[in-house]
Design an enzyme around this catalytic site. Structure first.
Site, PDB file in Angstrom:
ATOM      1  N   GLY A   1       3.825   6.639   8.647  1.00  0.00           N
ATOM      2  CA  GLY A   1       5.105   6.528   7.951  1.00  0.00           C
ATOM      3  C   GLY A   1       5.907   5.308   8.319  1.00  0.00           C
ATOM      4  N   ASN A   2       5.454   4.536   9.311  1.00  0.00           N
ATOM      5  CA  ASN A   2       6.157   3.303   9.683  1.00  0.00           C
ATOM      6  C   ASN A   2       5.806   2.140   8.768  1.00  0.00           C
ATOM      7  OD1 ASN A   2       6.512   4.108  13.033  1.00  0.00           O
ATOM      8  ND2 ASN A   2       8.116   3.027  11.937  1.00  0.00           N
ATOM      9  N   SER A   3       4.803   2.304   7.912  1.00  0.00           N
ATOM     10  CA  SER A   3       4.400   1.217   7.023  1.00  0.00           C
ATOM     11  C   SER A   3       5.588   0.720   6.220  1.00  0.00           C
ATOM     12  CB  SER A   3       3.321   1.704   6.055  1.00  0.00           C
ATOM     13  OG  SER A   3       2.113   1.921   6.712  1.00  0.00           O
TER      14      SER A   3
ATOM     15  N   GLY B   1      -8.231 -26.464  -4.029  1.00  0.00           N
ATOM     16  CA  GLY B   1      -9.544 -26.506  -4.666  1.00  0.00           C
ATOM     17  C   GLY B   1     -10.627 -27.148  -3.830  1.00  0.00           C
ATOM     18  N   VAL B   2     -10.758 -26.688  -2.582  1.00  0.00           N
ATOM     19  CA  VAL B   2     -11.830 -27.183  -1.721  1.00  0.00           C
ATOM     20  C   VAL B   2     -12.550 -26.014  -1.066  1.00  0.00           C
ATOM     21  CG1 VAL B   2     -10.890 -29.460  -1.164  1.00  0.00           C
ATOM     22  CG2 VAL B   2     -10.147 -27.475   0.152  1.00  0.00           C
ATOM     23  N   GLN B   3     -13.842 -26.146  -0.910  1.00  0.00           N
ATOM     24  CA  GLN B   3     -14.608 -25.231  -0.084  1.00  0.00           C
ATOM     25  C   GLN B   3     -14.669 -25.839   1.309  1.00  0.00           C
ATOM     26  OE1 GLN B   3     -18.399 -24.400  -1.871  1.00  0.00           O
ATOM     27  NE2 GLN B   3     -17.511 -23.982  -3.878  1.00  0.00           N
ATOM     28  N   ILE B   4     -14.224 -25.071   2.287  1.00  0.00           N
ATOM     29  CA  ILE B   4     -14.069 -25.628   3.630  1.00  0.00           C
ATOM     30  C   ILE B   4     -14.701 -24.708   4.665  1.00  0.00           C
ATOM     31  CG2 ILE B   4     -11.979 -26.964   3.166  1.00  0.00           C
ATOM     32  CD1 ILE B   4     -10.326 -24.598   4.122  1.00  0.00           C
TER      33      ILE B   4
ATOM     34  N   HIS C   1       0.809  -1.217   0.000  1.00  0.00           N
ATOM     35  CA  HIS C   1       0.000   0.000   0.000  1.00  0.00           C
ATOM     36  C   HIS C   1       0.845   1.272   0.000  1.00  0.00           C
ATOM     37  CE1 HIS C   1       0.251  -0.353   4.545  1.00  0.00           C
ATOM     38  NE2 HIS C   1       0.427   0.939   4.402  1.00  0.00           N
TER      39      HIS C   1
ATOM     40  N   ASP D   1       0.190  -7.632   1.487  1.00  0.00           N
ATOM     41  CA  ASP D   1       0.571  -6.228   1.603  1.00  0.00           C
ATOM     42  C   ASP D   1       2.088  -6.056   1.601  1.00  0.00           C
ATOM     43  OD1 ASP D   1       0.125  -3.519   1.677  1.00  0.00           O
ATOM     44  OD2 ASP D   1      -0.074  -3.415   3.860  1.00  0.00           O
TER      45      ASP D   1
END
Length: 517
Positions: free
Chosen positions: A257-259, A315-318, A156, A186
């Site tokens: 500003g520490n990002s 590829g699983v819905q969990i 960011h 990020d």
């Protein structure tokens, strides 16, 4: 009378004993409070003789000066210029000063966490502000990880950057380019132009423990290199920022500003990258979050090699295994991830994973819950062969699967091209088409044509074929309507958007976070 005097004498002796004991405890407590990092003595307490330090065998301290002298030259200030004509709030979820001041509010975890440290300065643009094309600036921190100028910062910080400049500890200014970014963690990797050996730091080989000392170095408020210290408060924090949340929580103050700045252990190794704080007031309250070194190492290595991050896909819905589910399945404890459905043609389907299977371990490492399984798979590269420990109908078994690349994953481009597919809705992690253009979908709303497997929409159960009727209370007929509704929701200070959608035979409301894409 005699008895009273006797009692008084006893009382005085008892009082004197108590005072002596309290004085001893007080002296010991004062000495303990003066112990610095590593159990070293700080300075004599008022009213305590210097000989007390010798009695306790305490040495004079070195503090953090040696650590700071070692690592501070590798920490840089990162300043970017970007065009205000871009609308990152609409497509990329960039965060402006209004968002920096978000207090704690009820709702999703995303609302409760302050995830931007002031990297956007200057003119703020509301939804009705006139279009401008002059440059605005942002500022953050970063640190060198190689001698030839590769440096780490937050995504960011450099998102939508037209140009990047870095300032080193000695005040020298260099130009830099963005090598690659990974919005899901990020993180970003930049390369500084310059034919010299830059001071650099290394990532820690071992995860920190709760209670370990930590030193944060950055460039808050543009003042120049600044150092704060504290301890590791917690590990494995999930703040709702993305599917791979696994933050190290620290109490070292980190501010605007520490990002992108580093957090060090007492050996001078990077244990995390400063990326977020919890802030009811908009300022640091001693609750900060760092991307852990293990995650940063994996991401940085891929960004350096390929310019983007490729993650493995099972590829699983969990969903998590609750105590009720565990009881119904005869499991001893509520742990692991239960499979709702393997996706067609996915590595899980090919390996024989079935609905109702509970995945309890990956390569022998226990899986705590569904999010931990997603994080574990996300750290692995495509084509990696893994062994899954699975419980099926009460019977444990092992299944081998080979991970594939995440399908249709939109990789970050090194040229920072902000163009998006016209039918894409990055905020929600899905693509849509007008319902009237899809046979059998009717005339209302938009049809979901693709879902990013680890995006916000997928996490709430959205699938291809679902029909979105309203976004933020407004009917939608195409992708432009959806994006406009998202933009309006953000301009109103909202951090979740309410969607009305037809899912199968049912119509329901779903709240989705307006987080990073």
């Amino acid at each position: 009378m005699t008895r009273i005097n006797s009692d008084c004498r006893k009382s005085k002796r008892l009082t004197a004993c108590r005072l002596t004991l309290l004085a001893s405890v007080g002296a010991l407590g004062a000495a303990m409070l003066l112990v610095g990092p590593g159990g070293q003595y700080s300075q004599p307490a008022i009213g305590v003789a210097p000989a007390s330090a010798a009695e306790f065998g305490i040495q004079h301290p070195v503090g953090f000066a040696d650590i700071v002298a070692k690592v501070k030259p590798a920490v840089i200030s990162v300043r970017v210029k970007m065009s205000s004509a871009a609308d990152p709030a609409l497509l990329h979820g960039s965060r402006d000063d209004d968002e920096e001041q978000i207090p704690a509010q009820p709702g999703s975890p995303l609302n409760r966490f302050f995830r931007q440290f002031g990297d956007q300065f200057g003119q703020q643009f509301g939804p009705h502000a006139p279009q401008r094309h002059d440059a605005i600036t942002g500022e953050g921190s970063g640190f060198f990880v190689t001698a030839d100028g590769y440096a780490v910062t937050n995504n960011h910080v450099v998102d939508h950057a037209k140009s990047v400049q870095v300032t080193t500890d000695d005040g020298t200014v260099f130009t830099a380019k963005v090598v690659g970014t990974d919005p899901k963690t990020d993180l970003a990797l930049i390369k500084v132009d310059g034919n010299k050996d830059f001071p650099y730091v290394k990532f820690a080989e071992h995860a920190p423990q709760v209670g370990d000392w930590v030193v944060a170095v950055g460039n808050p408020f543009g003042l120049g290199g600044t150092v704060t210290a504290g301890i590791v408060s917690a590990r494995g924090r999930d703040i709702g920022a993305g599917p791979y949340d696994d933050y190290v929580q620290i109490d070292a103050p980190i501010n605007k500003g520490n990002s992108g700045g580093p957090a060090f252990d007492v050996s001078g190794n990077v244990i995390g990258v400063n990326t977020a704080i919890f802030s009811p007031s908009g300022g640091s309250v001693g609750i900060g979050f760092d991307i852990p070194a293990d995650t940063a190492k994996m991401v940085v290595a891929q960004l350096k090699e390929k310019g983007h991050v490729t993650r493995g896909w099972l590829g699983v819905q969990i969903q998590p295994v609750t105590s009720d589910i565990a009881d119904s399945l005869g499991l001893k404890k509520a742990a692991g991830a239960i499979v709702d459905e393997p996706q067609g043609g996915s590595p899980a389907a090919k390996a024989g994973i079935k609905p109702g299977d509970v995945i309890t371990a990956v390569n022998g490492a226990q899986v705590k819950d569904a999010r931990e399984l997603a994080r574990t798979i996300g750290t692995m590269a495509p084509d990696t062969s893994i062994k899954l420990d699975v419980v099926r109908n009460g019977d444990p078994r092992s299944i081998t699967a080979t991970l594939a690349p995440v399908p249709n994953e939109q990789q970050a481009k090194t040229d920072n091209d902000s163009a998006q597919p016209t039918n894409g809705v990055p905020h929600l992690g899905l693509q849509v088409a007008p319902a009237r253009d899809v046979s059998g979908a009717g005339d209302e709303g938009v049809v979901v044509t693709a879902v990013e497997p680890d995006g916000p929409a997928a996490e709430q159960g959205f699938q291809s074929g679902n029909i979105i009727l309203e976004v933020g209370g407004k009917p939608v007929a195409n992708a432009g309507d959806v994006r406009k509704a998202l933009s309006e929701a953000k301009s109103q200070g909202k951090h979740q958007v309410l969607i009305r959608a037809k899912m199968g035979d049912a119509t329901r409301f779903v709240a989705l976070p307006l987080g990073n894409a």
